[in-house]
Design a protein around this motif. Structure first.
Motif, mmCIF file in Angstrom:
data_model
loop_
_atom_site.group_PDB
_atom_site.id
_atom_site.type_symbol
_atom_site.label_atom_id
_atom_site.label_comp_id
_atom_site.label_asym_id
_atom_site.label_seq_id
_atom_site.Cartn_x
_atom_site.Cartn_y
_atom_site.Cartn_z
ATOM 1 N N LYS A 147 46.296 -25.623 8.041
ATOM 2 C CA LYS A 147 46.432 -26.777 7.162
ATOM 3 C C LYS A 147 47.783 -27.433 7.451
ATOM 4 C CE LYS A 147 44.014 -24.497 3.289
ATOM 5 N NZ LYS A 147 44.155 -24.053 1.884
ATOM 6 N N PRO A 148 47.895 -28.751 7.353
ATOM 7 C CA PRO A 148 46.945 -29.712 6.795
ATOM 8 C C PRO A 148 45.960 -30.315 7.811
ATOM 9 C CG PRO A 148 49.027 -30.806 7.175
ATOM 10 C CD PRO A 148 49.226 -29.355 7.561
ATOM 11 N N HIS A 149 45.801 -29.699 8.977
ATOM 12 C CA HIS A 149 44.766 -30.180 9.900
ATOM 13 C C HIS A 149 43.415 -30.114 9.191
ATOM 14 C CE1 HIS A 149 42.148 -30.449 13.399
ATOM 15 N NE2 HIS A 149 43.192 -30.823 14.115
ATOM 16 N N SER A 174 50.699 -29.168 -1.236
ATOM 17 C CA SER A 174 50.677 -30.428 -0.485
ATOM 18 C C SER A 174 49.811 -30.288 0.761
ATOM 19 C CB SER A 174 52.103 -30.823 -0.079
ATOM 20 O OG SER A 174 52.702 -29.809 0.735
ATOM 21 N N TYR A 175 49.757 -29.084 1.349
ATOM 22 C CA TYR A 175 48.933 -28.871 2.551
ATOM 23 C C TYR A 175 47.457 -29.103 2.233
ATOM 24 C CZ TYR A 175 53.200 -26.128 3.279
ATOM 25 O OH TYR A 175 54.502 -25.708 3.330
ATOM 26 N N ASP A 176 47.014 -28.653 1.061
ATOM 27 C CA ASP A 176 45.622 -28.852 0.657
ATOM 28 C C ASP A 176 45.303 -30.332 0.471
ATOM 29 O OD1 ASP A 176 45.017 -26.039 0.414
ATOM 30 O OD2 ASP A 176 46.116 -26.038 -1.477
ATOM 31 N N MET A 177 46.184 -31.039 -0.220
ATOM 32 C CA MET A 177 45.918 -32.447 -0.510
ATOM 33 C C MET A 177 46.034 -33.306 0.750
ATOM 34 S SD MET A 177 44.986 -32.384 -3.621
ATOM 35 C CE MET A 177 44.268 -30.783 -3.176
ATOM 36 N N ASP A 178 46.979 -32.983 1.611
ATOM 37 C CA ASP A 178 47.100 -33.726 2.877
ATOM 38 C C ASP A 178 45.894 -33.459 3.771
ATOM 39 O OD1 ASP A 178 49.521 -34.723 2.035
ATOM 40 O OD2 ASP A 178 50.735 -33.317 3.186
ATOM 41 N N MET A 179 45.399 -32.225 3.765
ATOM 42 C CA MET A 179 44.204 -31.882 4.525
ATOM 43 C C MET A 179 43.003 -32.665 4.018
ATOM 44 S SD MET A 179 42.433 -28.101 5.065
ATOM 45 C CE MET A 179 42.176 -27.852 3.299
ATOM 46 N N ALA A 180 42.841 -32.718 2.707
ATOM 47 C CA ALA A 180 41.729 -33.468 2.123
ATOM 48 C C ALA A 180 41.797 -34.939 2.504
ATOM 49 C CB ALA A 180 41.741 -33.307 0.599
ATOM 50 N N GLU A 181 42.983 -35.506 2.396
ATOM 51 C CA GLU A 181 43.155 -36.924 2.744
ATOM 52 C C GLU A 181 42.804 -37.168 4.207
ATOM 53 O OE1 GLU A 181 46.395 -40.204 1.527
ATOM 54 O OE2 GLU A 181 47.204 -38.570 2.758
ATOM 55 N N ALA A 182 43.230 -36.259 5.089
ATOM 56 C CA ALA A 182 42.949 -36.410 6.515
ATOM 57 C C ALA A 182 41.457 -36.319 6.819
ATOM 58 C CB ALA A 182 43.704 -35.344 7.309
ATOM 59 N N ALA A 183 40.713 -35.574 5.986
ATOM 60 C CA ALA A 183 39.275 -35.414 6.192
ATOM 61 C C ALA A 183 38.455 -36.486 5.473
ATOM 62 C CB ALA A 183 38.831 -34.031 5.705
ATOM 63 N N GLY A 184 39.122 -37.344 4.713
ATOM 64 C CA GLY A 184 38.404 -38.356 3.961
ATOM 65 C C GLY A 184 37.717 -37.816 2.729
ATOM 66 N N ILE A 185 38.198 -36.684 2.227
ATOM 67 C CA ILE A 185 37.642 -36.036 1.036
ATOM 68 C C ILE A 185 38.609 -36.236 -0.123
ATOM 69 C CG2 ILE A 185 37.083 -33.788 0.013
ATOM 70 C CD1 ILE A 185 36.132 -32.870 2.736
ATOM 71 N N ARG A 186 38.078 -36.509 -1.292
ATOM 72 C CA ARG A 186 38.938 -36.654 -2.462
ATOM 73 C C ARG A 186 39.502 -35.299 -2.869
ATOM 74 N NH1 ARG A 186 34.326 -39.904 -5.453
ATOM 75 N NH2 ARG A 186 33.228 -38.346 -4.207
#
Length: 225
Positions: A147-149, A174-186
């Motif tokens: 993460k956050p990949h 922050s790694y979880d939220m940045d990962m979600a953003e990078a995947a286009g997931i809320r």
């Protein structure tokens, strides 16, 4: 709410309070290498990262060989602590068992995990809590970049067969939220974990308790943002 939906959880700091085992295992690993153990804030700050990346954050200029020794020592110590302590060592946060039961009772909702833990570590933890069958997809650090990949989340979506807009990611860092953003997931950030609320800037929602989390999950899955 129509169509299949996927709710993906981080583990450490989101489902379970594993800081005791994490801090204990890190102390064992660092002492084995004759290194000063990082303080609590530093260790909890790297929770969520894959272990090699975590060790690089904790030890400036660490070489590949010593990094590997630290990782393996940590894994061994963590496994021993979990085996000795069972579910009591890394307890589920208040309200989490009820939330998982509520979600699992919805035919259209599938549950997943995206964690920086190893497969062995996740299996031991889920087994200790009797949760192995709750999750239809479990993505771990053994199989993906740290993460956050977004690779873990893409794998969750592919395995279940849903699109990003049909999913939410829940985590405490922050790694979880940045990962979600990078995947286009809320992303839904929870404040009871290991990163402060202000670190969850990429989250679509930030919640303080599991009741509010349940509401946020269904709001987002129904697109009532």
């Amino acid at each position: 709410m129509t169509g299949l939906k996927l709710v993906i959880f981080d583990v450490d700091g989101t489902l379970v309070d594993s800081q005791g085992d994490i801090l204990g295992a890190m102390g064992v690993a660092f002492r084995a290498e004759g290194l000063e153990t990082p303080d609590r804030e530093a260790v909890l700050g790297i929770v969520g990262l894959s272990l090699p990346q975590a060790m690089e954050r904790l030890v400036t200029g660490i070489g590949a060989v010593q990094r590997t020794r630290l990782v393996e020592a940590y894994k061994g110590a963590y496994a021993s602590l979990v085996a000795a302590g069972g579910a009591a060592a890394s307890p589920l946060y208040p309200g989490i068992p009820e939330l998982l039961m509520q979600l699992a009772g919805k035919d259209e909702v599938m549950l997943g995990v995206a964690t920086g833990k190893s497969r062995r570590g996740l299996t031991r933890l889920l087994d200790a809590h009797g949760l192995q069958r709750r999750f239809v997809t479990t993505q771990v650090a053994d199989d993906h970049p740290s993460k956050p990949h977004p690779a873990m989340l893409f794998a969750c979506l592919d395995e279940v067969g849903v699109e990003a807009e049909q999913a939410v990611m829940i985590g405490d860092t922050s790694y979880d939220m940045d990962m979600a953003e990078a995947a286009g997931i809320r992303g839904i950030g929870v404040t009871w974990g290991y990163h402060p609320a202000e670190a969850l800037a990429a989250a679509t929602r930030v919640v303080d308790d599991t009741k509010t989390l349940e509401t946020a999950i269904f709001d987002l899955l129904e697109d009532r943002t």
